[in-house]
Design a protein around this motif. Sequence first.
Motif, PDB file in Angstrom:
ATOM      1  N   ALA A 188      30.737 -27.298  46.959  1.00 27.13           N
ATOM      2  CA  ALA A 188      31.947 -26.522  47.212  1.00 27.13           C
ATOM      3  C   ALA A 188      33.092 -27.000  46.336  1.00 27.13           C
ATOM      4  O   ALA A 188      33.213 -28.189  46.035  1.00 27.13           O
ATOM      5  CB  ALA A 188      32.336 -26.625  48.681  1.00 27.13           C
TER       6      ALA A 188
ATOM      7  N   ASP B 167      36.194 -21.259  46.607  1.00 23.66           N
ATOM      8  CA  ASP B 167      37.130 -20.447  47.381  1.00 23.66           C
ATOM      9  C   ASP B 167      38.247 -21.361  47.872  1.00 23.66           C
ATOM     10  O   ASP B 167      37.978 -22.497  48.270  1.00 23.66           O
ATOM     11  CB  ASP B 167      36.421 -19.789  48.564  1.00 23.66           C
TER      12      ASP B 167
ATOM     13  N   SER C  10      37.466 -25.955  45.807  1.00 25.87           N
ATOM     14  CA  SER C  10      38.549 -25.182  46.409  1.00 25.87           C
ATOM     15  C   SER C  10      39.495 -24.559  45.392  1.00 25.87           C
ATOM     16  O   SER C  10      40.413 -23.848  45.773  1.00 25.87           O
ATOM     17  CB  SER C  10      39.343 -26.067  47.372  1.00 25.87           C
TER      18      SER C  10
ATOM     19  N   ILE D 245      24.404 -26.572  48.535  1.00 31.34           N
ATOM     20  CA  ILE D 245      25.721 -25.993  48.307  1.00 31.34           C
ATOM     21  C   ILE D 245      26.680 -27.081  47.815  1.00 31.34           C
ATOM     22  O   ILE D 245      26.787 -28.141  48.402  1.00 31.34           O
ATOM     23  CB  ILE D 245      26.304 -25.365  49.599  1.00 31.34           C
TER      24      ILE D 245
ATOM     25  N   ALA E  13      29.977 -22.864  45.330  1.00 36.17           N
ATOM     26  CA  ALA E  13      30.822 -21.917  46.054  1.00 36.17           C
ATOM     27  C   ALA E  13      32.281 -22.315  45.815  1.00 36.17           C
ATOM     28  O   ALA E  13      32.667 -23.451  46.083  1.00 36.17           O
ATOM     29  CB  ALA E  13      30.496 -21.938  47.544  1.00 36.17           C
TER      30      ALA E  13
ATOM     31  N   GLU F  43      23.025 -22.402  53.202  1.00 31.86           N
ATOM     32  CA  GLU F  43      22.555 -23.786  53.243  1.00 31.86           C
ATOM     33  C   GLU F  43      21.105 -23.964  53.701  1.00 31.86           C
ATOM     34  O   GLU F  43      20.449 -24.892  53.242  1.00 31.86           O
ATOM     35  CB  GLU F  43      23.483 -24.657  54.081  1.00 31.86           C
TER      36      GLU F  43
ATOM     37  N   ARG G 268      28.533 -21.479  53.231  1.00 29.72           N
ATOM     38  CA  ARG G 268      27.617 -22.591  53.510  1.00 29.72           C
ATOM     39  C   ARG G 268      26.657 -22.227  54.636  1.00 29.72           C
ATOM     40  O   ARG G 268      25.451 -22.458  54.539  1.00 29.72           O
ATOM     41  CB  ARG G 268      28.415 -23.842  53.858  1.00 29.72           C
TER      42      ARG G 268
ATOM     43  N   LEU H 168      34.459 -20.911  52.643  1.00 26.62           N
ATOM     44  CA  LEU H 168      33.451 -21.888  52.189  1.00 26.62           C
ATOM     45  C   LEU H 168      32.485 -22.230  53.316  1.00 26.62           C
ATOM     46  O   LEU H 168      31.278 -22.336  53.089  1.00 26.62           O
ATOM     47  CB  LEU H 168      34.127 -23.155  51.660  1.00 26.62           C
ATOM     48  N   THR H 169      33.011 -22.365  54.525  1.00 21.90           N
ATOM     49  CA  THR H 169      32.155 -22.645  55.685  1.00 21.90           C
ATOM     50  C   THR H 169      31.197 -21.481  55.932  1.00 21.90           C
ATOM     51  O   THR H 169      30.013 -21.690  56.213  1.00 21.90           O
ATOM     52  CB  THR H 169      33.021 -22.897  56.937  1.00 21.90           C
TER      53      THR H 169
END
Length: 175
Positions: free
Chosen positions: A39, A18, A41, A37, A16, A32, A28, A24-25
């Motif tokens: 992540a 972003d 940024s 997952i 993911a 998840e 997830r 992202l949260t």
Amino acid sequence: MTVPPPSAEPRASVLAVDDDPRNLTLLRSFLEPNYRIVAASDGPSAIAALRAEPSLDIVLLDVMMPGMSGFEVCRAIKADAELRRIPVLLLTALRDQADRNAGLEAGADDFLSKPIDRRELTLRVQAFVRLRRQDLRIARQLEELRELDRLKDDLVSLIVHDLRNPLAGMLGFLS
């Protein structure tokens, strides 16, 4: 109490990407329970994660990020021979057809519009992970077939060699 049998395939992995930690949260929290997952940024860290973890099955990629846009990241992924077969789903608030066309030109496999519908995200990720797993299975089978073809050629060569020696002796005797 019955214990379920272990799964034949490892748990699918989703990258993911972003720049907004809240997104992202959210991704997830949606995925998840069923997926591992990873992540990132920004674009460069996404590409680094893909190179570090070849087991990633799909990329969920935000389009509007500072520095390297999602379109640029997608182009970089699809230009890399090792990464190009990993499906990329662009997540975007852009709704213009020109933006969608730009994403397709960059090599994106699909789009999801923000705000993201949880059910649609889950279904699309599930479908693309299934396609990715089938693609990997086909690639393994092709490699096995190439190896079997090579072994067949070696066997034929060996048989021809082994038959040629006695036949040469018999031809010499007949002459």
